[in-house]
Design a protein around this motif. Structure first.
Motif, PDB file in Angstrom:
ATOM      1  N   LEU A 288      53.550  44.456  33.109  1.00  0.00           N
ATOM      2  CA  LEU A 288      52.520  44.324  32.075  1.00  0.00           C
ATOM      3  C   LEU A 288      52.026  42.877  32.004  1.00  0.00           C
ATOM      4  O   LEU A 288      50.806  42.613  31.970  1.00  0.00           O
ATOM      5  CB  LEU A 288      53.101  44.733  30.716  1.00  0.00           C
ATOM      6  CG  LEU A 288      52.119  44.846  29.550  1.00  0.00           C
ATOM      7  CD1 LEU A 288      51.140  45.980  29.782  1.00  0.00           C
ATOM      8  CD2 LEU A 288      52.874  45.066  28.246  1.00  0.00           C
ATOM      9  N   TYR A 289      52.954  41.935  32.019  1.00  0.00           N
ATOM     10  CA  TYR A 289      52.578  40.517  31.933  1.00  0.00           C
ATOM     11  C   TYR A 289      51.826  40.084  33.193  1.00  0.00           C
ATOM     12  O   TYR A 289      50.880  39.305  33.119  1.00  0.00           O
ATOM     13  CB  TYR A 289      53.833  39.675  31.726  1.00  0.00           C
ATOM     14  CG  TYR A 289      53.540  38.230  31.360  1.00  0.00           C
ATOM     15  CD1 TYR A 289      52.584  37.913  30.407  1.00  0.00           C
ATOM     16  CD2 TYR A 289      54.240  37.182  31.958  1.00  0.00           C
ATOM     17  CE1 TYR A 289      52.317  36.598  30.061  1.00  0.00           C
ATOM     18  CE2 TYR A 289      53.984  35.864  31.618  1.00  0.00           C
ATOM     19  CZ  TYR A 289      53.014  35.582  30.670  1.00  0.00           C
ATOM     20  OH  TYR A 289      52.749  34.272  30.335  1.00  0.00           O
ATOM     21  N   LEU A 290      52.249  40.639  34.344  1.00  0.00           N
ATOM     22  CA  LEU A 290      51.553  40.339  35.599  1.00  0.00           C
ATOM     23  C   LEU A 290      50.098  40.816  35.526  1.00  0.00           C
ATOM     24  O   LEU A 290      49.171  40.119  35.957  1.00  0.00           O
ATOM     25  CB  LEU A 290      52.284  41.011  36.765  1.00  0.00           C
ATOM     26  CG  LEU A 290      51.832  40.623  38.170  1.00  0.00           C
ATOM     27  CD1 LEU A 290      52.097  39.153  38.435  1.00  0.00           C
ATOM     28  CD2 LEU A 290      52.553  41.460  39.218  1.00  0.00           C
ATOM     29  N   TYR A 291      49.923  41.995  34.927  1.00  0.00           N
ATOM     30  CA  TYR A 291      48.581  42.554  34.774  1.00  0.00           C
ATOM     31  C   TYR A 291      47.699  41.616  33.942  1.00  0.00           C
ATOM     32  O   TYR A 291      46.552  41.322  34.309  1.00  0.00           O
ATOM     33  CB  TYR A 291      48.681  43.932  34.109  1.00  0.00           C
ATOM     34  CG  TYR A 291      47.362  44.482  33.628  1.00  0.00           C
ATOM     35  CD1 TYR A 291      46.427  44.985  34.529  1.00  0.00           C
ATOM     36  CD2 TYR A 291      47.045  44.490  32.265  1.00  0.00           C
ATOM     37  CE1 TYR A 291      45.205  45.465  34.089  1.00  0.00           C
ATOM     38  CE2 TYR A 291      45.841  44.975  31.823  1.00  0.00           C
ATOM     39  CZ  TYR A 291      44.922  45.462  32.737  1.00  0.00           C
ATOM     40  OH  TYR A 291      43.724  45.937  32.293  1.00  0.00           O
ATOM     41  N   PHE A 292      48.259  41.110  32.837  1.00  0.00           N
ATOM     42  CA  PHE A 292      47.485  40.189  31.992  1.00  0.00           C
ATOM     43  C   PHE A 292      47.224  38.866  32.715  1.00  0.00           C
ATOM     44  O   PHE A 292      46.189  38.243  32.514  1.00  0.00           O
ATOM     45  CB  PHE A 292      48.191  39.954  30.662  1.00  0.00           C
ATOM     46  CG  PHE A 292      47.940  41.054  29.675  1.00  0.00           C
ATOM     47  CD1 PHE A 292      46.675  41.251  29.144  1.00  0.00           C
ATOM     48  CD2 PHE A 292      48.959  41.910  29.293  1.00  0.00           C
ATOM     49  CE1 PHE A 292      46.427  42.273  28.250  1.00  0.00           C
ATOM     50  CE2 PHE A 292      48.717  42.937  28.395  1.00  0.00           C
ATOM     51  CZ  PHE A 292      47.455  43.124  27.877  1.00  0.00           C
ATOM     52  N   ASN A 293      48.191  38.443  33.546  1.00  0.00           N
ATOM     53  CA  ASN A 293      47.992  37.202  34.314  1.00  0.00           C
ATOM     54  C   ASN A 293      46.853  37.355  35.319  1.00  0.00           C
ATOM     55  O   ASN A 293      46.063  36.433  35.516  1.00  0.00           O
ATOM     56  CB  ASN A 293      49.280  36.806  35.038  1.00  0.00           C
ATOM     57  CG  ASN A 293      50.141  35.915  34.175  1.00  0.00           C
ATOM     58  OD1 ASN A 293      49.968  34.697  34.164  1.00  0.00           O
ATOM     59  ND2 ASN A 293      51.022  36.519  33.404  1.00  0.00           N
ATOM     60  N   VAL A 294      46.817  38.528  35.953  1.00  0.00           N
ATOM     61  CA  VAL A 294      45.729  38.788  36.909  1.00  0.00           C
ATOM     62  C   VAL A 294      44.395  38.694  36.176  1.00  0.00           C
ATOM     63  O   VAL A 294      43.449  38.056  36.651  1.00  0.00           O
ATOM     64  CB  VAL A 294      45.914  40.179  37.575  1.00  0.00           C
ATOM     65  CG1 VAL A 294      44.665  40.573  38.353  1.00  0.00           C
ATOM     66  CG2 VAL A 294      47.122  40.166  38.491  1.00  0.00           C
ATOM     67  N   ASN A 295      44.330  39.288  34.989  1.00  0.00           N
ATOM     68  CA  ASN A 295      43.103  39.210  34.194  1.00  0.00           C
ATOM     69  C   ASN A 295      42.774  37.785  33.800  1.00  0.00           C
ATOM     70  O   ASN A 295      41.627  37.359  33.833  1.00  0.00           O
ATOM     71  CB  ASN A 295      43.259  40.051  32.921  1.00  0.00           C
ATOM     72  CG  ASN A 295      42.929  41.494  33.150  1.00  0.00           C
ATOM     73  OD1 ASN A 295      41.782  41.891  33.109  1.00  0.00           O
ATOM     74  ND2 ASN A 295      43.944  42.285  33.454  1.00  0.00           N
ATOM     75  N   GLU A 296      43.834  37.052  33.415  1.00  0.00           N
ATOM     76  CA  GLU A 296      43.655  35.709  32.873  1.00  0.00           C
ATOM     77  C   GLU A 296      43.180  34.718  33.935  1.00  0.00           C
ATOM     78  O   GLU A 296      42.470  33.769  33.629  1.00  0.00           O
ATOM     79  CB  GLU A 296      44.986  35.247  32.259  1.00  0.00           C
ATOM     80  CG  GLU A 296      44.871  34.073  31.340  1.00  0.00           C
ATOM     81  CD  GLU A 296      43.882  34.263  30.202  1.00  0.00           C
ATOM     82  OE1 GLU A 296      43.795  35.372  29.666  1.00  0.00           O
ATOM     83  OE2 GLU A 296      43.160  33.292  29.893  1.00  0.00           O
ATOM     84  N   PHE A 297      43.594  34.939  35.184  1.00  0.00           N
ATOM     85  CA  PHE A 297      43.258  33.964  36.227  1.00  0.00           C
ATOM     86  C   PHE A 297      42.238  34.479  37.247  1.00  0.00           C
ATOM     87  O   PHE A 297      41.407  33.725  37.725  1.00  0.00           O
ATOM     88  CB  PHE A 297      44.532  33.506  36.953  1.00  0.00           C
ATOM     89  CG  PHE A 297      45.436  32.691  36.065  1.00  0.00           C
ATOM     90  CD1 PHE A 297      45.084  31.402  35.692  1.00  0.00           C
ATOM     91  CD2 PHE A 297      46.616  33.221  35.576  1.00  0.00           C
ATOM     92  CE1 PHE A 297      45.887  30.644  34.854  1.00  0.00           C
ATOM     93  CE2 PHE A 297      47.426  32.473  34.731  1.00  0.00           C
ATOM     94  CZ  PHE A 297      47.070  31.189  34.375  1.00  0.00           C
ATOM     95  N   LEU A 298      42.342  35.776  37.595  1.00  0.00           N
ATOM     96  CA  LEU A 298      41.467  36.276  38.659  1.00  0.00           C
ATOM     97  C   LEU A 298      40.001  36.334  38.208  1.00  0.00           C
ATOM     98  O   LEU A 298      39.100  35.990  38.982  1.00  0.00           O
ATOM     99  CB  LEU A 298      41.945  37.653  39.124  1.00  0.00           C
ATOM    100  CG  LEU A 298      41.363  38.107  40.452  1.00  0.00           C
ATOM    101  CD1 LEU A 298      41.806  37.191  41.582  1.00  0.00           C
ATOM    102  CD2 LEU A 298      41.760  39.544  40.763  1.00  0.00           C
ATOM    103  N   VAL A 299      39.787  36.749  36.977  1.00  0.00           N
ATOM    104  CA  VAL A 299      38.395  36.884  36.510  1.00  0.00           C
ATOM    105  C   VAL A 299      37.694  35.514  36.445  1.00  0.00           C
ATOM    106  O   VAL A 299      36.615  35.341  37.026  1.00  0.00           O
ATOM    107  CB  VAL A 299      38.332  37.641  35.159  1.00  0.00           C
ATOM    108  CG1 VAL A 299      36.912  37.667  34.616  1.00  0.00           C
ATOM    109  CG2 VAL A 299      38.860  39.051  35.329  1.00  0.00           C
TER     110      VAL A 299
END
Lengths: 436, 288
Positions: A288-299
């Protein structure tokens, strides 16, 4: 007369005196606390100039530590409240561990905020002149509230155990401890009426603590997200912080489970099954945290706005890249790889994974706070060189380590004074199981 | 003095002359000019401008000490001293003490003298003006007139064929009252304009300030006259300051935020106090 099984449980779970290792452990923690205190006295005497904090990086490892403590304290609501309300009986031995982690973490979260102040004697002005519109005021309110909710949630389930402790005064060996048990729980007679009130209170607290816990970490995230800065200007921050907080809290519980099981020989109570279940919880939270990290940095990286480019590239490939990838790997990727396998959820590998989560999460908080401050939207111009970079001084490291040692000391001393696994609840569950 | 000594002293003398000549060549010429202003026919002041051509470009020169004189460069005619600012300008008001010199003639000259500095030699500038006045007035149908008069000997005489700017005074610049910015005076010295700016924002009473100006005229200098008229639209200044906003000071937070925050605090702490009450109840049950 108590049954033999009940007697065995009480003997196993009563607090034990420190052995040699325990005394060394307490000594080391006290040494770190003393060092931190000395460093803080120096900081009070000479001002914040003894730190690496300057005009741009005004929040360094103190605030990283604050966010870390607030995050770890969320475990109280996860294990005690969420699992209790969902009737996950297997979590009973873990409730008190998670609650004392929550109480000690939130205590030091409050203290470290004061440490970050240049003039702590003016702290009262926050109450006299604080603006209700400011997230800082919300944070003060919600931290205080969470502290009291956690204390009550620790206290109510402790009452039946207090009565047991008073029956076994000889085990504690310290008269002042017995006086404290008498003061805190002599009125508990284990009557049906008392049990009813206590259970009702615990249920109310379990429901109350969930929104308060969400509020505490959401408000902490808003301290950052309500300002317009690269890396903080995000609508994702509340959920991002809460998922990370649950992860680090769960990681800390796994570490504490392993240590208490080993130190107090609690293999019959904190079983492999608990590591297996907590391992699965950790994998879920890490994903779950990895998912939010992807959102936080990839976008933001996809858009790579000019004003944010320096900040993002500093994290991905620049001056913070080593810490960034270390944090991502240790807090999420490696624990997922370890714990996704059944043999990875055995006590030792789970402990290692939990430790990695905790260490990686501390560095993750550092990355949330510092790099953003070093990359303001308006370029730094005509400033002293010390403003353009940040590295904590020995005073900051000492105070930060001292606060971490202080939190561990509270947990250690609590486990010396009170049963770290609820005795009465364990007995009740075994009796219920036998009756069934 | 032997031959070697002569050569030595000659070389020293030549070097000294060369350095002196070089340092003199380094100095730039300072150009001084002066403008006369008469505002509303009662406030008269002078503005001096100091500039110099440096590296092929004119630059305004600050920190030049200037002495202002009326009539001649006598100590008795000194009007005052001023120092140029960053824009190279220095301003003084003509003091009442200069009344006698002022009244001597219909034409008055002003002189400025700069002090010698490391960068510039002493410089002078002067201007001669003919005493004049301008009067703004309004007629029916929002018609504006400006009358320009000059002093000839002791008689005020109308001046014709001079461009007069008739405008509305705004914060930073002047706004034309109609399409044309300037209007020429007729044989009676009168320039007329029609006000064609309806619904122009004025002050809280709808007042606008009209202004008639003669600008940078070689004979009369700068003359201006103002008149306040209620021809604008009344504007009430609205400010968020001191209102209940998210950005206001303490005690001015929005009601909705206060209600929300306090109700949450009361609800949660109400529960906590209730539970503390339950501890008291547990104690009573344990004692009884």
């Amino acid at each position: 007369m108590e049954s033999l099984a009940k007697q065995k449980i009480i003997e196993d779970l009563l607090p034990q005196k420190f052995g040699k290792v325990g005394k060394i452990w307490v000594g080391v923690l006290l040494a770190f606390c003393t060092l931190g205190l000395v460093a803080y006295i120096l900081q009070l005497k000479n001002g914040l100039v003894v730190t690496g904090l300057r005009d741009y990086v005004s929040w360094g490892i103190y605030i990283s530590n604050f966010v870390f403590f607030v995050a770890i304290s969320l475990v109280g609501s996860l294990i005690t409240a969420v699992l209790r309300l969902s009737q996950a009986k297997w979590s009973t031995p873990l409730t008190r561990i998670s609650e004392i982690i929550a109480v000690s973490a939130i205590t030091f979260a409050s203290l470290i905020i004061i440490v970050d102040m240049g003039r702590p004697e003016r702290f009262y002005n926050l109450f006299l002149h604080g603006r209700l519109q400011s997230p800082i005021v919300w944070d003060v309110i919600v931290i205080t509230t969470y502290f009291f909710v956690s204390i009550l949630l620790l206290y109510f389930p402790l009452l039946p155990d207090m009565a047991i402790m008073m029956k076994h005064k000889d085990v504690t060996g310290m008269p002042w401890l017995n006086k404290m048990y008498t003061f805190l729980g002599s009125f508990w007679k284990n009557t049906a009426a008392q049990i009813h009130i206590s259970e009702k209170a615990i249920n109310i607290l379990s429901i109350t603590i969930i929104p308060v816990a969400f509020a505490i970490h959401t408000v902490t995230s808003w301290l950052f997200a309500t300002t317009y800065r690269p890396g903080w200007d995000s609508t994702n921050f509340g959920a991002y912080f809460i998922s990370g907080a649950f992860l680090v809290g769960a990681g800390a519980v796994v570490v504490a489970m392993f240590v208490f099981r080993k130190a107090y020989k609690l293999e019959n109570y904190i079983k492999d099954e608990h590591f297996d279940k907590m391992g699965k919880v950790l994998v879920l939270l890490a994903l779950l945290y990895l998912y939010f990290n992807v959102n936080e940095f990839l976008v933001p990286a996809f858009k790579m706005k000019k004003s944010e480019e320096e900040h993002l590239m500093g994290l991905f490939t620049g001056e913070f890249a080593v810490v960034f990838w270390f944090a991502i790997s240790t807090a999420m990727l490696i624990p997922i790889i370890i714990l996704i396998q059944k043999k990875g959820r055995k006590p030792l590998p789970a402990f290692i994974a939990g430790l990695l989560v905790v260490v990686g999460s501390w560095f993750k908080r550092y990355l949330i706070v510092t790099p953003t401050l070093l990359h303001p939207f308006l370029p730094m111009y005509d400033v002293p060189k010390s403003y353009t970079h940040y590295f904590p001084t020995w005073q900051e490291w000492s105070i930060a380590l001292g606060s971490l040692a202080g939190a561990l000391l509270i947990i250690t001393i609590f486990a010396r004074i009170f049963p770290i696994i609820p005795i009465q609840e364990t007995i009740n569950e075994i009796e219920e199981h036998e009756q069934a | 003095m032997n031959k070697h000594s002569k050569i030595f002293f000659t070389a020293i003398l030549l070097q000294f002359l060369a350095i002196t000549a070089f340092s003199q060549a380094e100095k730039n010429d300072l150009s001084l000019s002066i403008s006369y202003f008469n505002s509303n026919n009662h406030t008269q002041y002078l503005v001096a401008h100091a500039k110099s051509k440096i590296d092929g470009k004119f630059q305004m020169i600050p920190n030049i000490n200037l002495s202002f004189y009326i009539g001649s460069e006598d100590a008795a005619n000194l009007l005052g001293k001023a120092v140029t600012n960053d824009k190279g300008d220095a301003l003084i008001f003509i003091p009442p003490a200069a009344k006698d010199e002022w009244k001597k003639s219909a034409k008055v000259s002003f002189i400025i003298v700069s002090q010698k500095t490391k960068e510039f030699d002493e410089a002078k500038g002067n201007v001669e003006i003919t005493k004049a006045k301008i009067q703004i007035d309004t007629l029916a149908d929002k018609k504006i007139t400006a009358t320009l008069m000059e002093l000839k000997d002791t008689v005020w005489t109308a001046v014709k064929a001079i461009d007069v700017k008739i405008a509305i005074k705004r914060l930073d610049a002047d706004l034309n009252v109609a399409e044309t910015p300037t209007y020429a005076t007729d044989s009676l010295g009168v320039a007329s304009a029609d006000f064609k700016r309806d619904s122009l924002p004025g002050d809280s009473k709808g007042n606008l300030t009209l202004i008639a100006k003669v600008e940078d005229n070689d004979v009369y200098g700068n003359l201006s006259s103002e008149k306040v008229v209620p021809w604008g639209k009344s504007i009430k200044y609205y400010t968020e300051f001191d209102k209940r906003t998210l950005f206001a000071r303490r005690g001015k937070s929005p009601i909705w935020l206060e209600l929300l925050a306090y109700s949450i605090v009361v609800a949660v702490w109400g529960i906590l106090f209730y539970l503390i009450g339950q501890i008291k109840k547990l104690k009573q049950l344990g004692v009884s």
